[in-house]
Enzyme design. Structure first.
Site, PDB file in Angstrom:
ATOM      1  CG  HIS A 121       9.346  62.635  47.399  1.00 59.17           C
ATOM      2  ND1 HIS A 121      10.623  62.998  47.743  1.00 59.17           N
ATOM      3  CD2 HIS A 121       9.418  61.335  46.995  1.00 59.17           C
ATOM      4  CE1 HIS A 121      11.441  61.966  47.552  1.00 59.17           C
ATOM      5  NE2 HIS A 121      10.732  60.944  47.103  1.00 59.17           N
ATOM      6  CB  CYS A 163      12.595  66.083  51.112  1.00 55.41           C
ATOM      7  SG  CYS A 163      12.370  64.339  51.500  1.00 55.41           S
TER       8      CYS A 163
END
EC number: 3.4.22.59
Length: 293
Positions: A121, A163
């Protein structure tokens, strides 16, 4: 009439000589636009892959199913290109920084280049390790010329599949497969993530590759892995040893941008697209030509 040029006017007090800074450096006699990086060293170099699927509960980040497919796919492709690939799963921030520091202080004298991949992430100018976020420039800064002399003038490639795990993590159920069943454990769900990692400059001979440009969405399938890594690995398999690398990345941009979520149960996810990007500070053309046996 005299053909001699008029005498130069003497500079007055406070006037400065008009000289460009580049005049202080030696000029190259020939500028070759086709010049390539030297890729015939004894070894291709190290490729580090930091793969993060699970996170410390306090971060409230969702797991990243499918990322192991990305890791394995990348390991195969970079091994095929001659890299010495080292994979690390779910490292804590302290452990990750130690591995990066070890790589930056190692000797790369006999290596063509250095490559590093982060699958995690991301947020702003950070990526997440298992238990904390790390600033991207902290990682790249260890490989600049003053910190890593043996990589001066050599390509330093960073690939970031990051992400954001937040309210935008919407599961998308593909309905274009006749025998698709959502109740099976192996269902290949697509997760739509908001892009939030900034594109950052790093320095000469760096190449920063991002899975998604700001303002777009990043997609990761829970079985096959992320769209970006899937298409990157496909292009590496087809053209990795023949095509100039930034040209290959442009093909990856095209392939990913042509994907879209057409059928799903969440109407807000229909039509979502993804556009990767890369920031090149390379100073020559980069070819991963096959190493001689």
């Amino acid at each position: 009439m005299s053909s001699e040029p008029p005498p130069r006017r003497a500079r007055g007090p406070g006037e400065e000589q008009n000289m460009t800074e580049i005049d202080a450096f030696p000029r190259r006699e020939i500028f070759d636009p086709t010049e390539k990086y030297k890729m015939d060293h004894k070894r291709r170099g190290i490729a580090l892959i930091f793969n993060h699927e699970r996170f410390f509960w306090h971060l409230t980040l969702p797991n990243r199913p499918g990322t192991s497919a990305d890791r394995d796919n990348l390991r195969r492709r970079f091994s095929d290109l001659g890299f010495e690939v080292k994979c690390f799963d779910d490292l804590r921030a302290e452990e990750l920084l130690l591995k990066i520091h070890e790589a930056s202080t190692a000797s790369h004298v006999d290596a063509d280049c250095f490559l590093c991949v982060f699958l995690s992430h991301g947020e702003g100018n950070h990526i997440y390790a298992y238990d904390a976020k790390i600033e991207i420039q902290t990682l790249t800064g260890l490989f600049k010329g003053d910190k890593c002399q043996s990589l001066v003038g050599k390509p330093k490639i960073f690939i970031i599949q990051a992400c954001r795990g937040s309210q935008h993590d919407v599961p998308v159920i593909p309905l274009d497969v006749v025998d698709h069943r959502t109740d099976t454990p192996d269902a290949n769900l697509t997760q739509v993530d908001a892009a939030s990692v900034y594109t950052l400059p790093a320095g000469a001979d760096f190449l920063m590759c991002y899975s998604v440009a700001e303002g777009y969405y990043s997609h990761r399938e829970t079985v096959n892995g992320s769209w970006y890594i899937q298409d990157l690995c496909e292009m590496l398999g087809k053209f990795g040893s023949s095509l100039e690398f930034t040209e290959l990345l442009t093909l990856v941009n095209r392939k990913v941008s042509q994907r879209r979520v057409d059928f799903c149960r969440d109407p807000n996810a229909i039509g979502k697209k993804q556009v990767p990007c890369f920031a090149s500070m390379l100073t020559k053309k980069l070819h991963f030509s096959p190493k001689s046996k």
